[in-house]
Design an enzyme around this catalytic site. Structure first.
Site, PDB file in Angstrom:
ATOM      1  CE  LYS A 238       2.913  -5.784 -17.791  1.00 29.28           C
ATOM      2  NZ  LYS A 238       1.993  -4.741 -18.282  1.00 29.28           N
TER       3      LYS A 238
ATOM      4  CB  SER B  67       4.457  -1.542 -18.379  1.00 30.11           C
ATOM      5  OG  SER B  67       3.217  -2.231 -18.416  1.00 30.11           O
TER       6      SER B  67
ATOM      7  CB  SER C 147       1.169  -1.818 -20.804  1.00 35.94           C
ATOM      8  OG  SER C 147       1.677  -0.664 -20.201  1.00 35.94           O
TER       9      SER C 147
HETATM   10  N1  GLN Z   1       2.755   3.665 -20.545  1.00 36.05           N
HETATM   11  C1  GLN Z   1       1.569   3.915 -19.788  1.00 36.05           C
HETATM   12  C2  GLN Z   1       1.940   4.322 -18.395  1.00 36.05           C
HETATM   13  O1  GLN Z   1       3.079   4.444 -18.129  1.00 36.05           O
HETATM   14  C3  GLN Z   1       0.688   2.717 -19.812  1.00 36.05           C
HETATM   15  C4  GLN Z   1       0.990   1.721 -18.784  1.00 36.05           C
HETATM   16  C5  GLN Z   1       0.163   0.490 -18.865  1.00 36.05           C
HETATM   17  O2  GLN Z   1      -0.654   0.319 -19.774  1.00 36.05           O
HETATM   18  N2  GLN Z   1       0.328  -0.364 -17.878  1.00 36.05           N
HETATM   19  O3  GLN Z   1       1.121   4.526 -17.563  1.00 36.05           O
END
Ligand code: GLN
Length: 507
Positions: free
Chosen positions: A80, A155, A179
Site C-alpha cells: 500500500k 482506504s 481499511s
Molecule cells: N474508512 C475509515 C476512514 O475513512 C478507515 C480508514 C482506515 O482504516 N485507514 O477513516
C-alpha cells in the site's frame, strides 16, 4: 493468464520448494498479469518491475544454494502506498506527496524484503487512508474486480483489488478504522488488522497514530498467517511496538482448518447487527454462525452497549490526530510546492497555503477542519475529551465481552460493494461502512475478515469479522480458518472462483 497466479501464497511456497516454479517466473507472471488487467482495475500507482525481478533472481539463487530465508522467500507482494519504500515513490494517494521518494524503508517493508519477497509495486488508496472506497485517491479510483463499476472498498482498495484480481498473491494494507477488513469484505478476500503495537508502524505515514496498524491482505487465512509472521514482532524504532512473544499464527490457522472448534466460545455482538444491514449480508452472517456452532463452538450473544457511539468517537479522535499529523505537509519538507499566483516574494505561509489548497483533496481538508475544531481551546473538553472517555467505555465493553467469549463476531461491513459515485459526495454515508470495524481500532484489539459468501442479487461477496483480545491474534486465525474451510467445502472451491468479471469475463 498463467495458471500459477491462481495458487495461494502457501501453494506457491510449496511450488518454489519443489522446484516446479521459480521466483522469476512468478514475479514475471504477476507483472504480466498487471500489464494485462490493471488498465481496468487500477490497483497500482507505481510499479517496481526491475527491482522486483532483481529480488526474484536473488531469491532463486539463494534457493539454489539451499539458503532460503523462509516460506515466503520468492513470493511477490504488493505494498500500500502509505508505507515508505526506499527509492520508490510514495504518495499516500495525495497530490501533496507527488514526486516524494522516501530515503528509507518502513520496517514492514524491510521485513518483507528480508524475507526474500519481491515488491511488485505500490497500491492505490484513498488520500492519506481517509475513505472506504478508494474514490478519494488523487490518482483515480480503483475498480472492484468482481464488477468494475463498483468500489473495491477503502482506504486500501488497491491492495485488496490487486489480490482479488490475481495481480499479486499477497499485499500489505493498513487499518485505522477498517481499511484492511472492509476492502477484504467487498472483494471476497481475507484481511487482518493485528493487535495495536503488534506490527511496527515505523515508516507508515501516520493517519491517526493511536489507531493505525499494518496488516496482511490475502486470499486465504493461511496466507495471512504466513505474511503476518513475517511482519510481526518488536521494533525499537516504534515506541508503540510491543515487546511480546509473537503467537504462532500459522499453527492456529492450521488447527482451525481442521474445522473443529470444540470448546471455543463465540460471542455475537448484539449492537453490530439488525437494522441498516443489508439482508443478504445478515443472512450470510447467520449461516456462518450456524456453521461455527456445528463445528463445536459455543455461541452466545453479548452486548457491547457503547459500540453504538464508536463511529462518533472515531470521527473526533481520528481527525484530531490526523490534523496534527498532516501539519508536516508544509511545502517545505516533502513533495509538492506551489507558489501563489501574482505574488513576487511569497512568504513561507503563503506558499504553504497555496500548496495545501492544491495538494489536499476535499476529504482531507474536511478532516483537518474537524480535527482542529475538536482540539481548539474551549471545545477540547466537549469533543476530544468526551471522545477519549467513550473510547475507554468501548474498551471496557470489549473487556467484559471477552470474559464470556474467546472471540467476538459480526458482519465486517453493512453492505456489499456499492456503485462507484454513489456515496462519494455523502461523507456520512461513506463513514457508515466502518460501523463494525472501528471498535477494534479504538480498543487496539485484532480482527480478521473472511469471505462469508455471495450476499446480493448481483452475486457480490460479504465478509465475516472475528475479533479477539489484544495479543490473541492467533484466535482470529483459528476461528477464521475454521469458517473458511467449512465454507469452501460447501462452495466446492474458493469464493473468488465465482467472480463473474474474473471468470471468462472482462478480466
Ligand atoms: N474508512 C475509515 C476512514 O475513512 C478507515 C480508514 C482506515 O482504516 N485507514 O477513516
Amino acid at each position: 493468464m498463467s495458471a500459477d497466479l491462481r495458487r495461494t501464497a502457501a501453494q506457491l511456497s510449496r511450488d518454489l520448494a519443489e522446484g516446479t516454479t521459480t521466483s522469476v517466473e512468478l514475479t514475471q507472471a504477476s507483472l504480466d498479469r498487471i500489464a494485462q488487467v490493471d488498465g481496468s482495475v487500477h490497483a497500482f500507482l507505481a510499479l517496481n518491475a526491475d527491482q522486483a525481478l532483481d529480488s526474484a533472481r536473488a531469491s532463486d539463487e539463494r534457493r539454489g544454494r539451499g539458503e532460503t530465508t523462509g516460506p515466503l522467500d520468492g513470493v511477490p507482494i504488493a505494498v500500500k502506498d502509505v508505507l515508505a519504500t526506499e527509492g520508490l515513490a510514495t504518495t499516500c494517494g495525495s497530490r501533496i506527496l507527488e514526486g516524494w521518494v522516501p530515503p528509507y524503508d518502513a520496517t514492514v517493508v524491510t521485513r518483507v524484503r528480508g524475507a526474500g519477497m519481491p515488491i511488485l509495486g505500490k497500491t492505490n488508496m484513498d488520500e492519506f487512508a481517509m475513505g472506504s472506497s478508494t474514490e478519494h485517491s488523487a490518482y483515480g479510483t480503483t475498480h472492484n474486480p468482481w464488477d468494475l463499476d463498483r468500489i473495491p472498498g477503502g482506504s486500501g482498495g488497491g491492495s485488496a483489488a490487486a489480490v482479488a484480481s490475481f495481480e499479486a498473491p499477497l499485499a500489505l494494507g493498513t487499518d485505522t478504522g477498517g481499511s484492511i477488513r472492509q476492502p477484504g469484505a467487498v472483494t471476497g478476500t481475507v484481511g487482518v488488522k493485528p493487535t495495536y503495537g503488534g506490527v511496527s508502524r515505523y515508516g507508515l505515514v501516520a493517519l491517526a497514530n493511536s489507531l493505525d496498524q499494518v496488516g496482511p491482505v490475502t486470499r486465504t487465512v493461511e496466507d495471512a498467517a504466513l505474511l503476518h509472521t513475517v511482519i510481526a514482532g518488536h521494533d525499537p524504532r516504534d515506541s508503540t511496538s510491543l515487546d511480546q512473544p509473537v503467537p504462532d499464527f500459522l499453527a492456529a490457522a492450521r488447527q482451525g482448518a481442521t474445522g473443529d472448534l470444540s470448546g471455543v466460545r463465540i460471542g455475537v455482538i448484539t449492537e453490530l447487527a439488525g437494522e441498516g444491514w443489508q439482508a443478504g449480508v445478515m443472512a450470510r452472517f447467520q449461516e456462518s454462525v450456524d456453521l461455527l456452532t456445528k463445528a463445536g463452538a459455543d455461541v452466545v450473544e453479548v452486548s457491547c452497549p457503547h459500540f453504538v457511539h464508536a463511529l462518533a468517537t472515531y470521527y473526533l479522535i481520528l481527525p484530531a490526530e490526523a490534523s496534527s499529523n498532516l501539519a508536516r505537509f508544509d511545502a517545505m519538507r516533502y513533495g509538492l510546492r506551489v507558489l501563489p499566483e501574482g505574488v513576487d516574494a511569497p512568504s513561507a505561509e503563503q506558499v504553504m497555503r497555496a500548496t495545501r489548497e492544491v495538494g489536499f483533496g476535499d476529504e482531507v481538508k474536511r478532516r483537518i477542519i474537524l480535527g482542529t475544531y475538536a482540539l481548539s481551546s474551549g471545545y477540547y473538553d466537549a469533543y476530544y475529551g468526551q471522545a477519549q472517555k467513550l473510547r475507554t467505555l468501548i474498551s471496557n465493553d470489549f473487556a467484559q465481552a471477552f470474559e464470556v467469549a474467546d472471540v467476538l463476531v459480526s458482519p465486517t461491513a453493512p453492505t456489499t460493494a456499492f456503485p462507484i459515485g454513489d456515496k462519494v459526495d455523502d461523507p456520512l454515508a461513506m463513514y457508515l461502512n466502518d460501523l463494525a470495524t472501528i471498535p477494534a481500532n479504538l480498543a487496539g484489539v485484532p480482527g480478521i475478515s473472511v469471505p462469508s459468501g455471495l450476499a446480493d442479487e448481483d452475486g457480490l461477496p460479504a465478509g465475516f469479522q472475528v475479533l479477539a483480545p489484544a495479543l490473541a491474534d492467533d484466535r482470529c486465525y483459528r476461528v477464521g480458518a475454521a469458517l473458511e474451510s467449512l465454507l469452501v467445502e460447501q462452495w466446492g472451491g474458493p469464493l473468488l472462483d465465482r467472480a463473474p468479471a474474473l471468470e471468462g469475463g472482462s478480466l
